[in-house]
Design a protein around this motif. Structure first.
Motif, mmCIF file in Angstrom:
data_model
loop_
_atom_site.group_PDB
_atom_site.id
_atom_site.type_symbol
_atom_site.label_atom_id
_atom_site.label_comp_id
_atom_site.label_asym_id
_atom_site.label_seq_id
_atom_site.Cartn_x
_atom_site.Cartn_y
_atom_site.Cartn_z
ATOM 1 N N LEU A 55 0.934 -1.061 0.056
ATOM 2 C CA LEU A 55 0.218 0.626 0.006
ATOM 3 C C LEU A 55 0.242 1.480 0.210
ATOM 4 O O LEU A 55 2.098 1.219 0.755
ATOM 5 C CB LEU A 55 -1.385 -0.258 1.224
ATOM 6 N N ASP A 67 -4.464 1.977 -2.504
ATOM 7 C CA ASP A 67 -4.067 0.818 -3.339
ATOM 8 C C ASP A 67 -2.699 0.821 -4.310
ATOM 9 O O ASP A 67 -3.268 1.927 -4.857
ATOM 10 C CB ASP A 67 -5.205 -0.618 -3.743
ATOM 11 N N THR A 80 -8.923 1.832 -4.292
ATOM 12 C CA THR A 80 -9.089 1.526 -3.240
ATOM 13 C C THR A 80 -8.811 2.336 -1.996
ATOM 14 O O THR A 80 -7.577 2.463 -1.894
ATOM 15 C CB THR A 80 -9.176 0.054 -2.208
ATOM 16 N N TYR A 102 -7.886 3.126 1.382
ATOM 17 C CA TYR A 102 -7.498 2.456 2.640
ATOM 18 C C TYR A 102 -7.953 3.572 3.975
ATOM 19 O O TYR A 102 -6.352 4.424 4.165
ATOM 20 C CB TYR A 102 -6.617 1.597 2.646
ATOM 21 N N GLU A 128 -9.719 -6.491 8.270
ATOM 22 C CA GLU A 128 -9.918 -5.767 6.794
ATOM 23 C C GLU A 128 -11.505 -5.420 7.242
ATOM 24 O O GLU A 128 -12.060 -6.487 7.596
ATOM 25 C CB GLU A 128 -8.972 -6.791 5.952
#
Length: 145
Positions: free
Chosen positions: A24, A44, A49, A51, A117
């Motif tokens: 990441l 990512d 995405t 995070y 996650e």
């Protein structure tokens, strides 16, 4: 700086190292918007995405896993801060995922990292408001303000 703050900063650095090893890209560590904050914001490699990772650090597991301390109010504040972050940086095209990392240990000892996650989602924000509405001090009579 207080000892628990130093431990928290150390935990965030360990969590960021862990996330980098997972591939990441770290956008921000300890991002603030007024009284709300996001511990780690990452993206990512596919750029699909965003995070948002809440990091909790404890020196031991005496009181359970650190991420168990994240209550509905904290989750709601994270979700609100994320909304501001996404708007500010124009990232609405990305999916958002809320994860947690528990860092257990100290700089003087080894540490254990527990990565969860999809630890929570926007539904938790609605649960927070529902809980507050039903809580003490809030009275609502049908049909009256």
């Amino acid at each position: 700086m207080a000892q628990h703050n130093e431990l928290g900063k150390w935990g965030e650095c360990k969590a960021a190292e862990y996330l980098r090893e997972k591939g990441l890209y770290i956008r921000h560590i300890d991002w603030h918007d007024k009284h709300r904050d996001l511990d780690i914001v990452a993206i990512d490699a596919d750029m699909t995405t965003l995070y948002v990772i809440e990091v909790k650090t404890r020196s031991s597991e005496t009181w359970g896993e650190p991420d168990e301390a994240i209550d509905l109010e904290k989750k709601n504040n994270i979700i609100k801060a994320t909304t501001k972050y996404v708007s500010l940086y124009r990232l609405s095209h990305l999916q958002v995922r809320y994860d947690t990392i528990s860092v257990i240990g100290t700089p003087e000892t080894s540490c254990k990292i527990i990565y969860k996650e999809n630890a929570f989602d926007v539904v938790d924000s609605y649960l927070y408001y529902d809980q507050r509405r039903k809580g003490a001090g809030y009275r609502r009579k049908p049909g009256k303000w």
